[in-house]
Design a protein around this motif. Structure first.
Motif, PDB file in Angstrom:
ATOM      1  N   GLN A 298     -37.875  77.184  66.906  1.00 24.54           N
ATOM      2  CA  GLN A 298     -36.767  76.498  66.242  1.00 24.54           C
ATOM      3  C   GLN A 298     -37.300  75.333  65.428  1.00 24.54           C
ATOM      4  OE1 GLN A 298     -33.943  74.653  68.906  1.00 24.54           O
ATOM      5  NE2 GLN A 298     -35.467  74.490  70.514  1.00 24.54           N
TER       6      GLN A 298
ATOM      7  N   SER B  23     -35.535  72.012  63.013  1.00 25.51           N
ATOM      8  CA  SER B  23     -34.343  71.178  62.903  1.00 25.51           C
ATOM      9  C   SER B  23     -33.006  71.936  62.990  1.00 25.51           C
ATOM     10  CB  SER B  23     -34.406  70.316  61.655  1.00 25.51           C
ATOM     11  OG  SER B  23     -34.531  71.109  60.503  1.00 25.51           O
ATOM     12  N   ASN B  24     -32.605  72.656  61.967  1.00 22.88           N
ATOM     13  CA  ASN B  24     -31.263  73.257  62.001  1.00 22.88           C
ATOM     14  C   ASN B  24     -31.285  74.779  61.981  1.00 22.88           C
ATOM     15  OD1 ASN B  24     -32.160  73.527  59.403  1.00 22.88           O
ATOM     16  ND2 ASN B  24     -30.207  73.080  58.445  1.00 22.88           N
ATOM     17  N   GLU B  25     -32.454  75.393  62.291  1.00 20.70           N
ATOM     18  CA  GLU B  25     -32.485  76.850  62.290  1.00 20.70           C
ATOM     19  C   GLU B  25     -33.416  77.405  63.361  1.00 20.70           C
ATOM     20  OE1 GLU B  25     -33.717  78.206  58.430  1.00 20.70           O
ATOM     21  OE2 GLU B  25     -35.733  77.433  58.659  1.00 20.70           O
ATOM     22  N   TYR B  26     -33.095  78.632  63.757  1.00 18.50           N
ATOM     23  CA  TYR B  26     -33.970  79.413  64.627  1.00 18.50           C
ATOM     24  C   TYR B  26     -34.764  80.352  63.733  1.00 18.50           C
ATOM     25  CZ  TYR B  26     -30.808  77.981  68.403  1.00 18.50           C
ATOM     26  OH  TYR B  26     -30.054  77.258  69.287  1.00 18.50           O
TER      27      TYR B  26
ATOM     28  N   ASN C 284     -29.362  79.975  60.754  1.00 20.04           N
ATOM     29  CA  ASN C 284     -28.836  78.628  60.951  1.00 20.04           C
ATOM     30  C   ASN C 284     -28.315  78.521  62.379  1.00 20.04           C
ATOM     31  OD1 ASN C 284     -26.839  76.368  60.953  1.00 20.04           O
ATOM     32  ND2 ASN C 284     -27.585  76.208  58.853  1.00 20.04           N
ATOM     33  N   LYS C 285     -28.604  77.422  63.051  1.00 24.65           N
ATOM     34  CA  LYS C 285     -28.194  77.271  64.453  1.00 24.65           C
ATOM     35  C   LYS C 285     -26.696  77.362  64.641  1.00 24.65           C
ATOM     36  CE  LYS C 285     -32.106  74.678  66.231  1.00 24.65           C
ATOM     37  NZ  LYS C 285     -32.572  73.429  66.843  1.00 24.65           N
ATOM     38  N   THR C 286     -25.913  77.007  63.630  1.00 24.40           N
ATOM     39  CA  THR C 286     -24.457  77.087  63.758  1.00 24.40           C
ATOM     40  C   THR C 286     -23.942  78.519  63.730  1.00 24.40           C
ATOM     41  OG1 THR C 286     -24.147  76.831  61.368  1.00 24.40           O
ATOM     42  CG2 THR C 286     -24.147  74.814  62.708  1.00 24.40           C
TER      43      THR C 286
END
Length: 79
Positions: free
Chosen positions: A50, A52-55, A72-74
């Motif tokens: 991972q 910052s904001n992504e896997y 994207n993690k969201t």
């Protein structure tokens, strides 16, 4: 960690989940809804990390054709 399970179809349908484990007991704390990377079928996750904001996942399609997938993690929902 990332885990997977499959359902018998022609070809099999593979689903993946992220699982958060307790660092001391290794008991599951949280997990995600099942997901597939590209489409239902034969796909294995052979590693992930991972940022910052992504896997970032490295997957294999039909036991060949490795590819890197960024998500994207969201986009992955935790239960």
């Amino acid at each position: 960690g990332v885990v997977h399970f499959s359902e018998e179809h022609g070809p099999r349908h593979y689903y993946h989940m992220l699982v958060l484990l307790d660092k001391t007991t290794f008991a599951p704390i949280r997990y995600t809804q099942p997901f597939c990377f590209e489409k239902l079928g034969i796909e294995f996750c052979i590693g992930f990390t991972q940022q910052s904001n992504e896997y970032i996942f490295w997957i294999s399609r039909h036991d060949r054709d490795p590819v890197t997938i960024r998500v994207n993690k969201t986009a992955i929902q935790w239960v």
